[in-house]
Design a protein around this motif. Sequence first.
Motif, short mmCIF file in Angstrom:
data_model
loop_
_atom_site.label_atom_id
_atom_site.label_comp_id
_atom_site.label_asym_id
_atom_site.label_seq_id
_atom_site.Cartn_x
_atom_site.Cartn_y
_atom_site.Cartn_z
N SER A 327 0.81 -1.22 0.00
CA SER A 327 0.00 0.00 0.00
C SER A 327 0.84 1.27 0.00
CB SER A 327 -0.96 0.00 1.20
OG SER A 327 -0.23 -0.14 2.41
N LYS A 328 1.94 1.28 0.78
CA LYS A 328 2.78 2.48 0.82
C LYS A 328 3.46 2.71 -0.52
CE LYS A 328 3.73 2.27 5.78
NZ LYS A 328 4.79 2.12 6.83
N GLU A 329 3.93 1.63 -1.12
CA GLU A 329 4.61 1.73 -2.40
C GLU A 329 3.67 2.19 -3.51
OE1 GLU A 329 6.67 -1.39 -5.58
OE2 GLU A 329 6.32 -1.99 -3.50
N LEU A 330 2.40 1.68 -3.47
CA LEU A 330 1.44 2.00 -4.53
C LEU A 330 0.60 3.21 -4.21
CD1 LEU A 330 0.21 -1.66 -5.22
CD2 LEU A 330 1.77 -0.33 -6.64
N GLY A 331 0.61 3.65 -2.96
CA GLY A 331 -0.23 4.79 -2.58
C GLY A 331 -1.70 4.44 -2.53
N LEU A 332 -2.03 3.15 -2.23
CA LEU A 332 -3.42 2.70 -2.17
C LEU A 332 -3.71 2.16 -0.77
CD1 LEU A 332 -3.47 0.69 -5.54
CD2 LEU A 332 -4.23 3.04 -5.19
N ASN A 333 -4.96 2.24 -0.35
CA ASN A 333 -5.34 1.74 0.97
C ASN A 333 -6.65 0.96 0.88
OD1 ASN A 333 -5.55 1.22 3.68
ND2 ASN A 333 -6.33 3.25 4.21
N PRO A 334 -6.54 -0.33 0.57
CA PRO A 334 -7.76 -1.15 0.41
C PRO A 334 -8.28 -1.76 1.70
CG PRO A 334 -5.86 -2.42 -0.22
CD PRO A 334 -5.34 -1.08 0.21
N LEU A 335 -7.64 -1.47 2.84
CA LEU A 335 -7.95 -2.17 4.09
C LEU A 335 -9.41 -2.01 4.49
CD1 LEU A 335 -6.18 -3.90 5.94
CD2 LEU A 335 -6.00 -1.93 7.47
N SER A 336 -9.95 -0.79 4.42
CA SER A 336 -11.33 -0.56 4.84
C SER A 336 -12.32 -1.27 3.94
CB SER A 336 -11.62 0.94 4.88
OG SER A 336 -11.44 1.52 3.60
N THR A 337 -11.98 -1.36 2.64
CA THR A 337 -12.84 -2.07 1.69
C THR A 337 -12.92 -3.56 2.04
OG1 THR A 337 -12.30 -0.53 -0.09
CG2 THR A 337 -13.13 -2.70 -0.74
N ILE A 338 -11.78 -4.14 2.35
CA ILE A 338 -11.74 -5.56 2.71
C ILE A 338 -12.49 -5.81 4.01
CG2 ILE A 338 -10.21 -7.50 3.23
CD1 ILE A 338 -7.99 -5.90 1.74
N GLU A 339 -12.23 -4.97 5.01
CA GLU A 339 -12.84 -5.15 6.32
C GLU A 339 -14.36 -5.06 6.25
OE1 GLU A 339 -11.47 -3.64 10.60
OE2 GLU A 339 -12.25 -2.02 9.35
N LEU A 340 -14.88 -4.06 5.55
CA LEU A 340 -16.33 -3.89 5.42
C LEU A 340 -16.96 -5.13 4.79
CD1 LEU A 340 -18.92 -2.18 5.57
CD2 LEU A 340 -18.28 -1.20 3.34
N SER A 341 -16.35 -5.66 3.74
CA SER A 341 -16.92 -6.80 3.03
C SER A 341 -16.86 -8.07 3.86
CB SER A 341 -16.19 -7.01 1.69
OG SER A 341 -16.35 -5.88 0.86
N LEU A 342 -15.73 -8.35 4.50
CA LEU A 342 -15.60 -9.56 5.31
C LEU A 342 -16.54 -9.51 6.52
CD1 LEU A 342 -11.74 -10.20 5.30
CD2 LEU A 342 -13.49 -11.40 3.99
N ASP A 343 -16.64 -8.36 7.17
CA ASP A 343 -17.55 -8.23 8.31
C ASP A 343 -19.00 -8.40 7.88
OD1 ASP A 343 -15.30 -7.76 9.75
OD2 ASP A 343 -15.84 -5.75 10.42
N ALA A 344 -19.35 -7.81 6.72
CA ALA A 344 -20.72 -7.89 6.24
C ALA A 344 -21.13 -9.32 5.96
CB ALA A 344 -20.88 -7.04 4.97
N MET A 345 -20.24 -10.10 5.35
CA MET A 345 -20.57 -11.49 5.02
C MET A 345 -20.73 -12.34 6.28
SD MET A 345 -18.43 -12.33 1.54
CE MET A 345 -16.84 -11.74 2.08
N TYR A 346 -19.93 -12.04 7.30
CA TYR A 346 -20.03 -12.81 8.54
C TYR A 346 -21.26 -12.39 9.36
CZ TYR A 346 -19.10 -14.21 13.37
OH TYR A 346 -19.23 -14.72 14.64
N PHE A 347 -21.49 -11.11 9.51
CA PHE A 347 -22.60 -10.64 10.34
C PHE A 347 -23.95 -10.90 9.68
CE2 PHE A 347 -19.38 -8.72 12.79
CZ PHE A 347 -19.94 -8.24 13.97
N GLY A 348 -24.01 -10.98 8.36
CA GLY A 348 -25.27 -11.14 7.66
C GLY A 348 -25.72 -12.58 7.54
N GLY A 349 -26.66 -12.82 6.64
CA GLY A 349 -27.24 -14.14 6.48
C GLY A 349 -26.43 -15.07 5.61
N LEU A 350 -25.37 -14.57 4.96
CA LEU A 350 -24.55 -15.44 4.11
C LEU A 350 -23.87 -16.51 4.96
CD1 LEU A 350 -23.64 -15.56 1.04
CD2 LEU A 350 -21.48 -14.60 1.85
N PHE A 351 -23.51 -16.16 6.18
CA PHE A 351 -22.88 -17.12 7.10
C PHE A 351 -23.96 -17.84 7.90
CE2 PHE A 351 -20.72 -18.33 11.06
CZ PHE A 351 -19.60 -18.97 10.55
N ASP A 352 -23.82 -19.14 8.02
CA ASP A 352 -24.75 -19.95 8.81
C ASP A 352 -24.35 -19.84 10.28
OD1 ASP A 352 -26.27 -21.87 10.09
OD2 ASP A 352 -25.95 -23.41 8.56
#
Length: 677
Positions: A327-352
């Motif tokens: 991320s530092k080398e590329l100047g990108l910060n995808p961490l929040s995008t990943i966290e939101l998606s992984l949390d959403a899948m676990y907290f929602g109905g996709l996870f049993d």
Amino acid sequence: GRYVAVFQRQRTIRNEMKRVCSYALTRRTPFKVGVYNKRCSFGTLNRNHGSRMNLDHASFKCGSFRNYFSSSIYLSSNTSGDDFESNDSKNHKQNRLKYEKSPYLLQHKGNPVHWQPYNQESFKIAQQEDKPLLISIGYSSCHWCHVMERESFEDQSIAKILNDHFISVKVDREELPDIDKIYMDATIATTKQGGWPLTIFVTPTGHPFYCATYLSPDQFSSILKSITNSWNSPSQRESIYNSSKNIQSYLLKSASLYSNAQEHIPQQEDLENWLDDFFNFCIERLDPVYGGFFPADLPPSPSVLTPIPKFPAANELSLLMRINSRSKELGLNPLSTIELSLDAMYFGGLFDHLNGGFARYSTDRTWTIPHFEKMLYDNALLSLDYIRFYQITKNPMYKHVVERTFNYLLVHLLIENNNNSKENKRHPVAFASSQDADSEGEEGKYYLWSHKELSSFLDTSEMETLSQFYDSITSFGNFHEHSENAIHFRLKWNKSKTEREQFYNRMIHNESLSSIINKILLRRNFTRHKSAPSIDDKILTSWNALILKSLATSYTVFHSEYHLSIAQQCAEFLTTILYDKNLSVLHRRYRDGQPRYLGTLDDYALLIDALLELYQADFNVRWFDFAQNLMDKQIELFLDKSSGGFYYTQEDKEIELIVRSKELGDNGTVTNGNELQ
């Protein structure tokens, strides 16, 4: 059905084991009960018809497991074999699918349709009888495949048209992904959409001229009559062949786009721009409120009410995590995008939240209602994503998701091969392909709960505790028109990171909630009048390679000896039972004692990748040597020596293909073999 309970304390395990055994002994069917945890292998007790079980022995066994974080008690039917027979199979002479091993094909063996398997003989029959072919493609856990079978393939009038005027062929897309890919490409090209079941009409030479997905009985009957009339008219038959030539031309042109693989591989100097473009593409598709990604063809900012299927996008999240490492080398910060998606899948109905594991996709933008089928490859890829994100964040919630996912796979999908000699204490194991969405002919029936049913066996305080953590326990329900509920966490995943962590900590340490969940599980599996969804127990090389890699990575990160043991046993299965030493070739599928179908590029590439991961976990040089030999064989069988890259299928394929193509991008399910080179 199966009962699974997870406990933290030895005394609780011992008492619960005794209670489960007492209950099970009242049943009139054989059963198996046992305990396992991450530090030891399965300890099981079996009871067959007429035999007795010593409960004190069960208690003693349970008490012998010590010094571990958690253990599970499981209780399951001990009957052997799966009944894939159609409801109408006793009323009809079974068709030729009865000789097949695929659970999906066996589901159709009792249809009045004269089904044939996909092979050269079927096309020879079509040529001899001068008939077009219907090629119906699906898989055993596919809801709409079941619907079309009930509505059309069990209908006598439709079956008569098919038997009189067509050669009908059934294909399990998981056994023959190369065949599925060709006809899926044709369907998307002609209809701009895809999905299963695929309904493909082809000439006796195998070239498609009409493509569709699910068809209602009226639509299907009308199309059958129209094609029959056109085929029997010389002038209209010419138009059918013209249509097939146009589709074949498209397929050949599409395959030629990637003929020169070097043109499509980003060079080192272009890599940063390519990663930047990919990151921006993900941000454009990201759902900023509910996480996950919108389909690429969807307009920006759709309404919450818009029915949008949402898939886990495990490969995209994996690549974003790799970008995060730079991320530092590329100047990108995808961490929040990943966290939101992984949390959403676990907290929602996709996870049993009862049995663990992820469903194939969500039917809505908010991750509330899943499409209930569970696929091995989804759970393998997602568990690996959660492991990697744990490495980045050290958040124990992601470790918990991984353990719950593995718990589901180990209890419900693990298959042990007992054909080895008794001297071999460690039997090779592998994993079944999927668990169905349907039970008793209804989608999701096994997983849904009404407020009335829960209230019938939970007291007021238990209902209040359950409602503190789980949403949608309401009288009006959240599943379509039914007054039943798909269970998911009450806390919305778009709350702050701190709120999500606090909620998780309260949930994981609430012993009353654990007891309530176990009570619901016991109700689900033994006193409820709802059958468990069927398991497709065929073993696929590529999908097992994915879970092998995830298990090996789990050992590297969490130091779970049990996960390493299962990974080693799975590697043993893939490198001995699915690999033919005499011919030096890898098979794609194993079921009921029979390895079959030459492996595709994905089978070779994914197994090589998994064995290298396992080698880095246990440093057993055997896995490295096998991967190296397999790579040599992959080059021999798949490499395009003139233009570079690897073909998806072998040149001497046992089933002749109308197109031999390369894939350079993800196919929507697993990582593509060319990407791993």
